[in-house]
Enzyme design. Structure first.
Site, PDB file in Angstrom:
ATOM      1  N   SER A   5       1.362  -1.283   0.359  1.00 47.37           N
ATOM      2  CA  SER A   5       0.206   0.096  -0.080  1.00 47.37           C
ATOM      3  C   SER A   5       0.651   1.514   0.176  1.00 47.37           C
ATOM      4  O   SER A   5       1.756   1.415  -1.532  1.00 47.37           O
ATOM      5  CB  SER A   5      -0.805   0.001   1.719  1.00 47.37           C
ATOM      6  OG  SER A   5      -1.981   0.448   1.551  1.00 47.37           O
ATOM      7  N   HIS A   6       0.581   2.276   0.850  1.00 47.39           N
ATOM      8  CA  HIS A   6       1.378   3.317   1.411  1.00 47.39           C
ATOM      9  C   HIS A   6       2.954   3.261   1.678  1.00 47.39           C
ATOM     10  O   HIS A   6       3.590   4.617   1.655  1.00 47.39           O
ATOM     11  CB  HIS A   6       0.523   3.985   1.693  1.00 47.39           C
ATOM     12  CG  HIS A   6       0.251   3.545   2.744  1.00 47.39           C
ATOM     13  ND1 HIS A   6      -0.869   2.585   3.720  1.00 47.39           N
ATOM     14  CD2 HIS A   6       0.759   3.488   4.462  1.00 47.39           C
ATOM     15  CE1 HIS A   6      -0.254   2.519   4.579  1.00 47.39           C
ATOM     16  NE2 HIS A   6       0.373   3.088   5.510  1.00 47.39           N
ATOM     17  N   ASP A  24      -1.857   6.489  -3.036  1.00 43.19           N
ATOM     18  CA  ASP A  24      -0.523   5.968  -2.489  1.00 43.19           C
ATOM     19  C   ASP A  24      -0.254   4.841  -3.814  1.00 43.19           C
ATOM     20  O   ASP A  24      -1.123   4.379  -4.492  1.00 43.19           O
ATOM     21  CB  ASP A  24      -1.600   5.551  -1.445  1.00 43.19           C
ATOM     22  CG  ASP A  24      -2.496   4.137  -0.923  1.00 43.19           C
ATOM     23  OD1 ASP A  24      -2.830   4.020  -2.618  1.00 43.19           O
ATOM     24  OD2 ASP A  24      -2.730   3.618  -0.819  1.00 43.19           O
ATOM     25  N   ASP A  80      -1.053   1.408  -4.526  1.00 40.38           N
ATOM     26  CA  ASP A  80      -1.433   0.358  -4.629  1.00 40.38           C
ATOM     27  C   ASP A  80      -2.843   1.141  -5.252  1.00 40.38           C
ATOM     28  O   ASP A  80      -4.429   1.073  -5.303  1.00 40.38           O
ATOM     29  CB  ASP A  80      -2.025  -0.550  -3.954  1.00 40.38           C
ATOM     30  CG  ASP A  80      -2.526   0.115  -2.467  1.00 40.38           C
ATOM     31  OD1 ASP A  80      -2.111   1.261  -2.039  1.00 40.38           O
ATOM     32  OD2 ASP A  80      -3.423  -0.963  -1.855  1.00 40.38           O
ATOM     33  N   ASP A 118      -6.049   3.037  -3.647  1.00 38.81           N
ATOM     34  CA  ASP A 118      -6.792   3.082  -2.624  1.00 38.81           C
ATOM     35  C   ASP A 118      -6.454   4.093  -1.812  1.00 38.81           C
ATOM     36  O   ASP A 118      -8.141   4.728  -1.399  1.00 38.81           O
ATOM     37  CB  ASP A 118      -7.133   1.432  -1.813  1.00 38.81           C
ATOM     38  CG  ASP A 118      -5.597   0.890  -0.982  1.00 38.81           C
ATOM     39  OD1 ASP A 118      -4.704   1.655  -1.038  1.00 38.81           O
ATOM     40  OD2 ASP A 118      -5.660   0.232  -0.206  1.00 38.81           O
ATOM     41  N   ARG A 119      -6.352   5.240  -1.345  1.00 42.35           N
ATOM     42  CA  ARG A 119      -5.766   5.978  -0.608  1.00 42.35           C
ATOM     43  C   ARG A 119      -6.200   8.072  -1.342  1.00 42.35           C
ATOM     44  O   ARG A 119      -5.617   7.393  -2.636  1.00 42.35           O
ATOM     45  CB  ARG A 119      -5.099   6.250   0.724  1.00 42.35           C
ATOM     46  CG  ARG A 119      -4.354   5.103   1.036  1.00 42.35           C
ATOM     47  CD  ARG A 119      -3.394   5.342   2.239  1.00 42.35           C
ATOM     48  NE  ARG A 119      -3.615   3.929   3.448  1.00 42.35           N
ATOM     49  CZ  ARG A 119      -3.158   4.240   4.380  1.00 42.35           C
ATOM     50  NH1 ARG A 119      -2.626   5.676   5.077  1.00 42.35           N
ATOM     51  NH2 ARG A 119      -3.105   3.294   5.849  1.00 42.35           N
ATOM     52  N   LYS A 122     -11.445   0.842  -0.438  1.00 38.48           N
ATOM     53  CA  LYS A 122     -11.395   2.033  -0.947  1.00 38.48           C
ATOM     54  C   LYS A 122     -10.809   2.404  -2.040  1.00 38.48           C
ATOM     55  O   LYS A 122     -10.170   2.110  -2.950  1.00 38.48           O
ATOM     56  CB  LYS A 122     -10.737   2.867  -0.133  1.00 38.48           C
ATOM     57  CG  LYS A 122      -9.450   2.313   0.398  1.00 38.48           C
ATOM     58  CD  LYS A 122      -8.647   3.502   1.750  1.00 38.48           C
ATOM     59  CE  LYS A 122      -7.909   2.379   1.886  1.00 38.48           C
ATOM     60  NZ  LYS A 122      -6.990   1.060   2.324  1.00 38.48           N
TER      61      LYS A 122
HETATM   62  C1  G16 Z   1      -5.279  -0.122   5.407  1.00 41.28           C
HETATM   63  C2  G16 Z   1      -6.539  -0.824   5.426  1.00 41.28           C
HETATM   64  C3  G16 Z   1      -7.756   0.387   5.465  1.00 41.28           C
HETATM   65  C4  G16 Z   1      -7.509   1.248   7.453  1.00 41.28           C
HETATM   66  C5  G16 Z   1      -5.749   0.762   7.240  1.00 41.28           C
HETATM   67  C6  G16 Z   1      -5.473   1.250   8.752  1.00 41.28           C
HETATM   68  O1  G16 Z   1      -4.704   0.507   4.534  1.00 41.28           O
HETATM   69  O2  G16 Z   1      -6.461  -0.990   3.767  1.00 41.28           O
HETATM   70  O3  G16 Z   1      -8.769   0.200   6.000  1.00 41.28           O
HETATM   71  O4  G16 Z   1      -7.831   2.339   7.470  1.00 41.28           O
HETATM   72  O5  G16 Z   1      -5.030   0.001   6.528  1.00 41.28           O
HETATM   73  O6  G16 Z   1      -4.132   1.501   8.835  1.00 41.28           O
HETATM   74  P1  G16 Z   1      -2.725   0.912  10.091  1.00 41.28           P
HETATM   75  O7  G16 Z   1      -3.346  -0.137  10.006  1.00 41.28           O
HETATM   76  O8  G16 Z   1      -1.798   1.726  10.163  1.00 41.28           O
HETATM   77  O9  G16 Z   1      -3.391   2.849  10.492  1.00 41.28           O
HETATM   78  P2  G16 Z   1      -4.088   0.033   3.352  1.00 41.28           P
HETATM   79  O10 G16 Z   1      -4.231   1.658   2.592  1.00 41.28           O
HETATM   80  O11 G16 Z   1      -2.897   0.180   3.792  1.00 41.28           O
HETATM   81  O12 G16 Z   1      -4.092  -0.906   3.122  1.00 41.28           O
END
Ligand code: G16
Length: 564
Positions: free
Chosen positions: A117-118, A293, A295, A297-298, A394
């Site tokens: 992801s990010h 980000d 991938d 989704d953000r 998302k």
């Molecule tokens: C993932 C989940 C999100 C969540 C985030 C929380 O995001 O898909 O639904 O809000 O983790 O991150 P943390 O546990 O670090 O606070 P992503 O975009 O990393 O897949």
């Protein structure tokens, strides 16, 4: 040529526990002999032979370093486990929203998404694998728990070592192999066709093109869309440049996906997307800036002069204006939802519009059941995630197109839309302090301390004062969620609720790959004082939050790494 699968003995690796959204570790960990194979085999084992045999799966990700190697491993293991077909994005590229969409459109068993992801990418950074189920959403807890249980006991995996995967995913086409006497098909697809069609269906591209290009009577609405060298570049080119007429030179940036994201941290927030923020601040030609980000989704939205829209406000504004988007005109608007730490701005919209409102733990997987039950149309999280029931992830690009639709419809600037919203509903001031890569034991001790403190009988009713402002504790607990559809229970974060509606929330991130990240969320509602600086307004509550947590004592940290 007929190929034969083999069984390879292996032993468990510690720590293959999926986090908030999949297994994320350093690339060098995934490179260890058998490490990736073990985890992939455990996905198949957790799904069970009955489901896996003869199934079709989608495979793709943000193209980060090690993706191609991982895809080769998945192809060989899938063929040996009886999967009938893999549909793979060309060069391994598929954004997370695109995977979710393909799973749903093609009605397949699920998908394997290769992304952290990010988190930064490249040989020194992070890689990740997550599994999405047949509704297109991230695997729910009972599935990830089952995967984890298998990782602790795995003794062997099945693979087809002679299956030639070299450059297989580079060229579009359908490739058929014979493995153990059965056909095994790999279809390499264009990563964007289905997703672009979906967006065209949801939004009015004709109106959005007129907005971006301008008309005889209206000047162009100038956007600056930043893919941060992540996977959205592929989709941004197709949608913003080719379909909506944005300039490839001045309206989009960093749209070529790089396997190390150009050594930046592909996280769309005020710290890591500062480069975009500065560009929009310095150049008053830009009316809107957006970043995604790795991938896809953000998303982060900023207006002219880099006017920042918090994700919580973004969700509330979208909720308040969905009727201008063709998808919602057609399908109607059901309930809204947010993760618990997300500020409650959207709750006020739900109340006014008479919609159901849900508060779930952090993690997009908790929205899936509600959407499948037809009770949820729009949801979001403070962690820069916004989306609707068009898919089960998302969706960054969707969020920007939704904002542009509202801007086109209201003929107002981002800032004016926000101000109008605050004057109607009041404002939730929100900030999040992140302390990244803390010592894990220290972070756990701090969380334990907070849990102990809020458990004391004298805690409720206690008044904290800072910078002349006082807050009295109304309630404090470890937030627990019972899914209204399947009754599963999730306990995740510690929260302190004050009598004036302000909140402090403490939780450990579930997406890091090493150490622990502590997050402190600070949320305060003001009915009339809506135009102040968020950091000034929240200062007293921030200080109380730090005092309650004793974060400096436990971690030695003087200041957060990131403030959003
Ligand atoms: C993932 C989940 C999100 C969540 C985030 C929380 O995001 O898909 O639904 O809000 O983790 O991150 P943390 O546990 O670090 O606070 P992503 O975009 O990393 O897949």
């Amino acid at each position: 040529m007929s190929l034969t699968s083999v069984v390879v003995p292996t032993t468990p690796f510690e720590g293959q526990k999926p986090g908030t959204s999949g297994l994320r570790k350093k690339v060098k960990v995934f490179m260890e002999k058998h490490y990736t194979e073990n985890f992939v085999q455990c996905i198949f084992d957790a799904l069970g032979e009955d489901k896996v045999k003869g199934s079709t799966l989608i495979v793709g990700g943000d193209g980060r370093y090690f993706s191609k190697q991982a895809i080769n491993i998945i192809i060989r293991l899938a063929s040996a486990n009886g999967v009938a077909k893999l549909i793979i994005g060309q060069l391994g590229i598929l954004s997370t929203p695109a995977v979710s969409n393909l799973i749903r459109q093609l009605n397949v068993l699920g998908g394997i998404v290769l992304t952290a992801s990010h988190n930064p990418g490249g040989i020194r950074h992070d890689f990740g694998i997550k599994y999405n189920i047949e509704n297109g959403g991230p695997a729910p807890d009972h599935v990830t728990d089952a995967i984890y249980e298998h990782t602790k006991n795995i003794k062997e995996y099945r693979t087809t070592p002679k299956l030639e995967t070299d450059r297989l995913i580079d060229v579009l086409g359908t490739y058929t192999f014979n493995v153990d006497g059965k056909d095994f098909v790999v279809e390499v697809i264009d990563p964007s066709i289905e997703y672009v069609a979906l967006m065209r269906d949801i939004f009015d591209f004709h109106k959005l093109r007129a907005l971006i290009r301008g008309t005889d009577t209206k000047p162009p609405f100038n956007v600056l869309i930043d893919s941060m060298n992540g996977v959205t570049g592929v989709y941004v080119r197709r949608i913003f440049v080719e379909e909506l007429g944005a300039s490839p030179d001045s309206n989009v940036r960093r749209i070529v996906p790089l396997d190390n994201f150009g050594e930046i941290h592909p996280d769309p927030n005020l710290t890591y997307a500062k480069d975009l923020v500065d560009k929009v601040k310095d150049n008053c030609e830009y009316h809107l800036g957006a970043a995604f980000d790795g991938d896809g989704d953000r998303n982060m939205i900023i207006g002219k002069h880099a006017f920042f829209v918090t994700p919580s406000d973004s969700l509330a504004v979208l909720a308040n204006n969905l009727e201008c988007i063709p998808y919602f005109q057609k399908n109607g608007v059901h309930g809204f939802a947010r993760s618990m730490p997300t500020a409650a701005a959207v709750d006020r919209v739900a109340e006014k519009l008479g919609k159901e409102m849900f508060e779930v733990p952090t993690g997009w997987k908790y929205f899936g059941n509600l959407m499948d039950a037809g009770r949820l149309s729009l949801c979001g999280e403070e962690s820069f995630g916004t989306g609707s029931d068009h898919i089960r992830e998302k969706d960054g690009i969707w969020a920007v197109l939704a904002w542009l639709s509202i801007i086109e419809h209201k003929n107002m600037s981002v800032e004016d839309i926000l101000k109008e919203h605050w004057h109607t509903y009041g404002r939730n001031y929100f900030t999040r302090y992140d302390y990244e890569e803390c010592d894990t034991d220290a972070a756990n001790l701090m969380m334990h301390h907070v849990e102990q403190l809020i458990g004391c009988s004298s805690f409720v009713g206690k008044t904290y004062t800072s910078s002349g402002k006082s807050y009295t504790v109304r309630k404090a607990d470890n937030f627990s969620y019972v899914d209204p559809i399947d009754n599963s229970v999730a306990k995740k974060s510690v929260r302190v609720l004050f009598e004036d509606g302000s909140r402090l929330i403490y939780r450990l991130s579930g997406t890091g790959s090493s150490g622990a990240t502590i997050r402190i969320y600070i949320d305060s509602y003001e009915k009339d004082n809506v135009l102040s600086e968020a950091q000034d307004t929240l200062k007293p509550l921030v200080e109380i939050g730090l005092e309650i947590s004793q974060i400096k004592k436990f971690t030695g940290r003087d200041a957060p790494t990131v403030i959003t």
